[in-house]
Enzyme design. Structure first.
Site, PDB file in Angstrom:
ATOM      1  N   ASP A  70      -7.103   0.587   2.656  1.00  0.00           N
ATOM      2  CA  ASP A  70      -5.347   1.348   2.548  1.00  0.00           C
ATOM      3  C   ASP A  70      -5.721   1.873   3.358  1.00  0.00           C
ATOM      4  O   ASP A  70      -4.223   2.599   3.768  1.00  0.00           O
ATOM      5  CB  ASP A  70      -4.769   0.827   1.344  1.00  0.00           C
ATOM      6  CG  ASP A  70      -6.032   1.613   0.277  1.00  0.00           C
ATOM      7  OD1 ASP A  70      -6.735   1.640   0.654  1.00  0.00           O
ATOM      8  OD2 ASP A  70      -4.984   0.951  -1.041  1.00  0.00           O
ATOM      9  N   GLY A 107       1.083  -1.218   0.211  1.00  0.00           N
ATOM     10  CA  GLY A 107       0.210   0.420   0.436  1.00  0.00           C
ATOM     11  C   GLY A 107       0.609   1.500  -0.180  1.00  0.00           C
ATOM     12  O   GLY A 107       0.245   2.303   1.460  1.00  0.00           O
TER      13      GLY A 107
HETATM   14  O1  PMV Z   1      -4.227  -4.887  -4.094  1.00  0.00           O
HETATM   15  P1  PMV Z   1      -4.319  -4.911  -2.509  1.00  0.00           P
HETATM   16  O2  PMV Z   1      -3.503  -5.233  -1.384  1.00  0.00           O
HETATM   17  O3  PMV Z   1      -4.111  -3.309  -2.610  1.00  0.00           O
HETATM   18  O4  PMV Z   1      -5.996  -4.812  -2.124  1.00  0.00           O
HETATM   19  C1  PMV Z   1      -7.037  -4.570  -2.891  1.00  0.00           C
HETATM   20  C2  PMV Z   1      -7.889  -4.758  -2.335  1.00  0.00           C
HETATM   21  C3  PMV Z   1      -9.644  -5.126  -2.373  1.00  0.00           C
HETATM   22  O5  PMV Z   1     -10.096  -5.160  -1.683  1.00  0.00           O
HETATM   23  C4  PMV Z   1      -9.984  -6.075  -3.692  1.00  0.00           C
HETATM   24  C5  PMV Z   1      -9.911  -4.071  -3.246  1.00  0.00           C
HETATM   25  C6  PMV Z   1     -10.387  -2.467  -2.039  1.00  0.00           C
HETATM   26  O6  PMV Z   1      -9.821  -1.586  -2.880  1.00  0.00           O
HETATM   27  O7  PMV Z   1     -10.599  -3.095  -1.205  1.00  0.00           O
END
Ligand code: PMV
Length: 324
Positions: free
Chosen positions: A156, A111
Site C-alpha cells: 500500500d 489505504g
Molecule cells: O486490508 P488491506 O487493503 O490493507 O490489504 C491487506 C493485504 C495483506 O496482504 C493482507 C497485508 C499486506 O500488508 O500485504
C-alpha cells in the site's frame, strides 16, 4: 521560520496476491483516483498539531518531545509515528502542523493510513530540502507501518508513492511498474470495516496449524500473480478475470472471505464480469470485478442486489505529488 507544502497521494486496490505477499511472494496493486491530501507546515515552536476530521481527530496537539509517547488516538498514529521516524533519521527539530483531508472514506480500505504516511515523509523531505528517492521514502514510510502494525508487506505504501499498477514483492524487494494504461475495474463496497491486522493474524494462526497446506496455497497464489502480470500487460481481461476467480478460491481456503463478499462476487460474475474477488485483507472492505463496458451497469446492479455499494474508480493513477 514558517514554511508549508500541500501534497497528495492515491489510495490503492490489491488486484492479486494478498496475504501471500506478506510472506515473500509477489502481488499486483493499482493506485486509485481518490486521493489523500495533506498540508504540512513547519515552524519554530516545538509542537506537533494534527487536524484530520475524516478520522475524527480535531485539534490534536502535543510537545515535540512527547511525540510517539503515551496514548495516541487511532486516527493520529500513522502521521505521528511517521514524523517521529523522520526526525530520528534526519535530526531536524521544527514544529509540525498537519491538516489532512481525504477524497475517500477511511472505511473503504483504500489505504488512507499508508497514503497519509507517504504524504508526511514526502512533505518533510521537501520542506527540509533532503533529496530522497522513492525507495528511501518507501523505507521510511514502511518502517512506520511495521512500527504500528507489526506486520505487513508495504504494498500500500508503494502504491501511494509510485502510483500506477505495480508488481510488488514483500518489503519492496521488487517494485516494478506494469506497462498498462488503465484497468476496467468495478468496486463493490461491503459496508463492513475490516481489520487488516486481525485478518493477517488469523491467517498466520491457520498456517501454524497447517503449515504445508498454507505454504502450497502461497506458491499457487505466486504462480497466478506471475500469469496475471502478463495477462494485464496484454490487456487479456478474460485470463486476468479467470485468475482473479482462482485467487478468490484460495482466499476462501485461507478463511478470509465472508458470506457478504462472496454474495457480491457471485452476483458480479453472474452479471457478466470476467472475474471477481475480494481485494485486501478480506473480512469486509471491498470486492473488485473486471468488466467490459457492456456489462458494467449490470455488475453494479448485481453488487447492489447483494447489499453492496458499487463505486466507480479511476485506476493506474499518479503516485504522491506536490499540489501547492
Ligand atoms: O486490508 P488491506 O487493503 O490493507 O490489504 C491487506 C493485504 C495483506 O496482504 C493482507 C497485508 C499486506 O500488508 O500485504
Amino acid at each position: 521560520m514558517r514554511k508549508h507544502i500541500t501534497v497528495s497521494a492515491p489510495g490503492k486496490l490489491m488486484l492479486l496476491g494478498e496475504h501471500a505477499v506478506v510472506y515473500n511472494h509477489p502481488c499486483l496493486v493499482t493506485a486509485v483516483g481518490q486521493r489523500m491530501r495533506a498540508k504540512i507546515t513547519i515552524f519554530d515552536k516545538p509542537v506537533f498539531e494534527l487536524h484530520a476530521p475524516d478520522v475524527k481527530v480535531i485539534g490534536y496537539k502535543k510537545h515535540l518531545n512527547d511525540i510517539g509517547i503515551g496514548d495516541i488516538p487511532k486516527g493520529a498514529k500513522f502521521v505521528e509515528i511517521a514524523i517521529k521516524n523522520f526526525y530520528e533519521q534526519y535530526p531536524f527539530k521544527g514544529g509540525v502542523k498537519v491538516e489532512t483531508s481525504s477524497e475517500f472514506s477511511a472505511l473503504f480500505g483504500f489505504g488512507s493510513s499508508s497514503a497519509s504516511t507517504v504524504c508526511i515523509v514526502k512533505a518533510l523531505s521537501m520542506l527540509y530540502n533532503i533529496r530522497l528517492d522513492n525507495k528511501k521514502l518507501f523505507d521510511l514510510a514502511y518502517k512506520t507501518v511495521l512500527d504500528i502494525q507489526g506486520k505487513g508487506s508495504g504494498f500500500d505504501v508503494a502504491a501511494a508513492l509510485y502510483g500506477g499498477t505495480l508488481y510488488f514483492v514483500t518489503a519492496g524487494k521488487v517494485i516494478e511498474p506494469l506497462d498498462v494504461k488503465s484497468l476496467p475495474l468495478i468496486i463493490g463496497y461491503s459496508g463492513i470495516k475490516a481489520d487488516t491486522v486481525i485478518l493477517m493474524n488469523q491467517v498466520s494462526e491457520l498456517s501454524k496449524d497447517y503449515p504445508e497446506i498454507v505454504k502450497d496455497l502461497y506458491v499457487q497464489i505466486d504462480r497466478l500473480v506471475e500469469l496475471g502480470k502478463t495477462a494485464i500487460e496484454k490487456k487479456d481481461w478474460q485470463s486476468a478475470g479467470e485468475l482473479m476467480n482462482i485467487n478468490q478460491g484460495y482466499l476462501e481456503s485461507l478463511g478470509v472471505s465472508t458470506g457478504k463478499l462472496s454474495a457480491m462476487i457471485y452476483e458480479a460474475r453472474e452479471a457478466g464480469a470476467y472475474g471477481a474477488k475480494l481485494s485486501g485483507a478480506g473480512g469486509g472492505d471491498c470486492i473488485i470485478a473486471l468488466s467490459s463496458k457492456e456489462t458494467k451497469q449490470k455488475i453494479i446492479t448485481g453488487i447492489e442486489k447483494a447489499g453492496g455499494k458499487g463505486i466507480d474508480v479511476e485506476t493506474n493513477v499518479e503516485g504522491v505529488r506536490i499540489e501547492l
